[in-house]
Scaffold this motif. Structure first.
Motif, mmCIF file in Angstrom:
data_model
loop_
_atom_site.group_PDB
_atom_site.id
_atom_site.type_symbol
_atom_site.label_atom_id
_atom_site.label_comp_id
_atom_site.label_asym_id
_atom_site.label_seq_id
_atom_site.Cartn_x
_atom_site.Cartn_y
_atom_site.Cartn_z
ATOM 1 N N ASP A 1 15.912 20.321 110.324
ATOM 2 C CA ASP A 1 16.664 19.945 109.130
ATOM 3 C C ASP A 1 16.413 18.454 108.910
ATOM 4 O O ASP A 1 16.466 17.665 109.850
ATOM 5 N N CYS B 1 22.843 12.477 107.615
ATOM 6 C CA CYS B 1 24.301 12.425 107.855
ATOM 7 C C CYS B 1 24.651 12.449 109.338
ATOM 8 O O CYS B 1 25.672 11.902 109.743
ATOM 9 N N GLU B 2 23.801 13.063 110.164
ATOM 10 C CA GLU B 2 24.091 13.073 111.600
ATOM 11 C C GLU B 2 23.744 11.733 112.261
ATOM 12 O O GLU B 2 24.141 11.488 113.388
ATOM 13 N N PHE C 1 30.621 23.132 110.662
ATOM 14 C CA PHE C 1 29.343 22.463 110.942
ATOM 15 C C PHE C 1 29.534 20.977 111.187
ATOM 16 O O PHE C 1 28.897 20.389 112.058
ATOM 17 N N ARG C 2 30.413 20.383 110.402
ATOM 18 C CA ARG C 2 30.574 18.926 110.527
ATOM 19 C C ARG C 2 31.180 18.558 111.872
ATOM 20 O O ARG C 2 30.931 17.477 112.386
ATOM 21 N N TYR D 1 24.290 31.912 111.940
ATOM 22 C CA TYR D 1 24.753 31.783 113.321
ATOM 23 C C TYR D 1 25.015 33.155 113.939
ATOM 24 O O TYR D 1 25.298 33.243 115.123
ATOM 25 N N CYS E 1 17.685 15.212 107.222
ATOM 26 C CA CYS E 1 18.812 14.562 106.552
ATOM 27 C C CYS E 1 19.279 13.420 107.430
ATOM 28 O O CYS E 1 18.853 13.304 108.581
ATOM 29 N N GLN F 1 25.554 16.448 96.299
ATOM 30 C CA GLN F 1 25.563 17.913 96.346
ATOM 31 C C GLN F 1 26.141 18.465 95.040
ATOM 32 O O GLN F 1 26.869 17.781 94.329
ATOM 33 N N SER G 1 17.560 18.585 103.426
ATOM 34 C CA SER G 1 18.860 19.102 102.984
ATOM 35 C C SER G 1 19.726 18.066 102.297
ATOM 36 O O SER G 1 20.881 18.325 101.998
ATOM 37 N N ARG H 1 30.693 14.215 99.227
ATOM 38 C CA ARG H 1 29.269 14.303 98.901
ATOM 39 C C ARG H 1 29.035 14.716 97.445
ATOM 40 O O ARG H 1 27.983 15.212 97.093
ATOM 41 N N SER I 1 28.405 27.682 108.237
ATOM 42 C CA SER I 1 29.365 27.688 109.347
ATOM 43 C C SER I 1 30.731 28.253 108.970
ATOM 44 O O SER I 1 31.318 29.020 109.738
ATOM 45 N N LYS J 1 22.032 23.141 96.793
ATOM 46 C CA LYS J 1 23.026 22.978 97.853
ATOM 47 C C LYS J 1 24.303 22.443 97.220
ATOM 48 O O LYS J 1 24.302 21.391 96.577
ATOM 49 N N LYS K 1 22.501 27.418 99.162
ATOM 50 C CA LYS K 1 23.472 27.192 100.227
ATOM 51 C C LYS K 1 24.795 26.718 99.656
ATOM 52 O O LYS K 1 24.781 25.812 98.818
HETATM 53 C C1 PBG Z 1 23.417 18.272 106.011
HETATM 54 C C2 PBG Z 1 23.731 19.681 106.320
HETATM 55 C C3 PBG Z 1 24.987 20.300 106.315
HETATM 56 C C4 PBG Z 1 24.794 21.624 106.675
HETATM 57 C C5 PBG Z 1 23.441 21.777 106.911
HETATM 58 N N1 PBG Z 1 22.787 20.574 106.656
HETATM 59 C C6 PBG Z 1 26.343 19.745 106.107
HETATM 60 C C7 PBG Z 1 26.701 18.961 104.949
HETATM 61 O O1 PBG Z 1 26.035 18.948 103.923
HETATM 62 O O2 PBG Z 1 27.726 18.287 105.072
HETATM 63 C C8 PBG Z 1 25.879 22.669 106.778
HETATM 64 C C9 PBG Z 1 25.517 23.901 107.483
HETATM 65 C C10 PBG Z 1 26.671 24.770 107.817
HETATM 66 O O3 PBG Z 1 27.815 24.566 107.365
HETATM 67 O O4 PBG Z 1 26.446 25.721 108.579
HETATM 68 N N2 PBG Z 1 22.546 17.720 106.935
#
Ligand code: PBG
Length: 340
Positions: A131, A135-136, A221-222, A330, A133, A238, A182, A234, A291, A212, A265
């Motif tokens: 993935d 944010c992590e 997920f967060r 999942y 991005c 988004q 993403s 976001r 998630s 998305k 998504k």
């Molecule tokens: C962002 C990202 C997210 C998810 C996947 N990639 C979270 C977000 O946009 O805050 C969510 C996936 C999930 O909820 O299973 N890197």
């Protein structure tokens, strides 16, 4: 009114010549006429990797899913592969976070390590999809670099494109098979395509999270990825859940920029979007069964309120029926076990 007490003054209901039930009596006929199939081959399993060794920390809101270190991740991929799952998405929880998410770009970053180790263990037997991005990796939890935009702090689209392309090239060098951005930045697919091509990765496909939505279903997920935004939301990158035509515009743009596959998504509240994208663009479509969708099923099943297996298979089948060629979920391990 039953047949035996049919009112003689009314016309007889008669017997229909067309009886849809004729194709439902025999289970073998039902199998022949079944329109949609679900197979572990269509599933992509998301995994979370973090620093350390021997780490296997369950995510409380996502039973059966763990934060793993590189060594346990390699084991997890092997076990899933033995069940028939061949495709994996990796999310990284890095050693440190800063304003620009610089730990995402390191040669020995956590996802880069995971890619190399998994590739070394299983060769071309598995498909690895990081993935893409920030944010992590950012201390503020937003999906890119921030700037002041008309008095409001927001993600700087074009500055983020530069580091996003760098992240993707770094992952390609570490062995990624497919690149999946993403972050919902405008122009991200084009920037990544140019980056990959100039680094010699013209053969690596892009699976773009094109549509998305800004969704409450990402909650668990967060926690899993330790990536919630530390302020705000976001909504400036988004999509608004109310919009459908806008998803067509996002997908058209990403395809024009060179996306090879398109993602919608979340999945369940957006089955109409999956269907529209598939019918209109006729390209490979992925759906992310996120998630929160997973957590709802697990929670209700734990309470004995629903039949987990039946409901899960019905949900995933509905996503396929809506038009998704592949599903990130999942539930993948459970499904593969049930289908053995
Ligand atoms: C962002 C990202 C997210 C998810 C996947 N990639 C979270 C977000 O946009 O805050 C969510 C996936 C999930 O909820 O299973 N890197």
């Amino acid at each position: 009114m039953s047949h035996t007490h049919h009112d003689a003054n009314l016309p007889s209901p008669g017997f229909p010549t067309v009886r849809p039930r004729r194709l439902r009596y025999n289970p073998l006929v039902r199998e022949l006429v079944r329109e949609t199939e679900l197979s572990p081959r269509d599933l992509i399993l998301p995994l979370f990797v973090r620093p350390g060794t021997g780490v296997r920390q369950e995510i409380s809101s996502m039973p059966g899913n763990y934060q793993l270190s590189v060594d346990t991740l390699v084991e997890e991929v092997g076990a899933a592969r033995d069940l028939g799952i061949k495709a994996f998405m990796f999310f990284g929880i890095p050693e440190y976070k800063d304003a620009t998410g610089s730990s995402a770009l390191k040669h020995d970053g956590i996802v880069q390590q995971a890619l190399r180790a998994t590739r070394k263990a299983y060769g071309t037997d598995v498909l690895l999809i990081p993935d893409e991005c920030f944010c992590e990796y950012t201390d503020h939890g937003h999906c890119g670099i921030l700037h002041d935009h008309g008095g409001k702090v927001d993600v700087d689209n074009d500055a983020t494109l530069t580091i996003l392309a760098e992240q993707c090239v770094s992952h390609a060098k570490a062995g990624a098979d497919v690149i999946a951005p993403s972050g919902m930045m405008d122009g991200m697919v084009g920037a990544i395509r140019r980056g990959l091509d100039s680094a010699g990765f013209t053969h690596i496909p892009i699976l773009s999270y094109a549509a998305k939505y800004a969704s409450g279903f990402y909650g668990p997920f967060r926690e899993a990825a330790e990536s919630p935004p530390q302020f705000g939301d976001r909504n400036t990158y988004q999509m608004d859940p109310a919009n459908s035509d806008e998803a067509m515009k996002e997908v058209a743009l990403d395809l024009a920029e060179g996306a090879d596959m398109i993602m919608v998504k979340p999945a369940l509240s957006y089955l109409d979007i999956i269907r529209r994208v598939k019918e209109r663009f006729k390209v490979p479509v992925a759906a992310y069964n996120v998630s929160g969708e997973f957590a709802m099923v697990k929670a209700a099943a734990a309470k004995g309120w629903i039949d987990e297996r039946r409901v899960t298979l019905e949900i995933l089948l509905s996503i396929r029926r809506a038009g998704a060629d592949m599903i990130l979920t999942y539930h993948a391990r459970d499904v593969a076990k049930w289908m053995r």
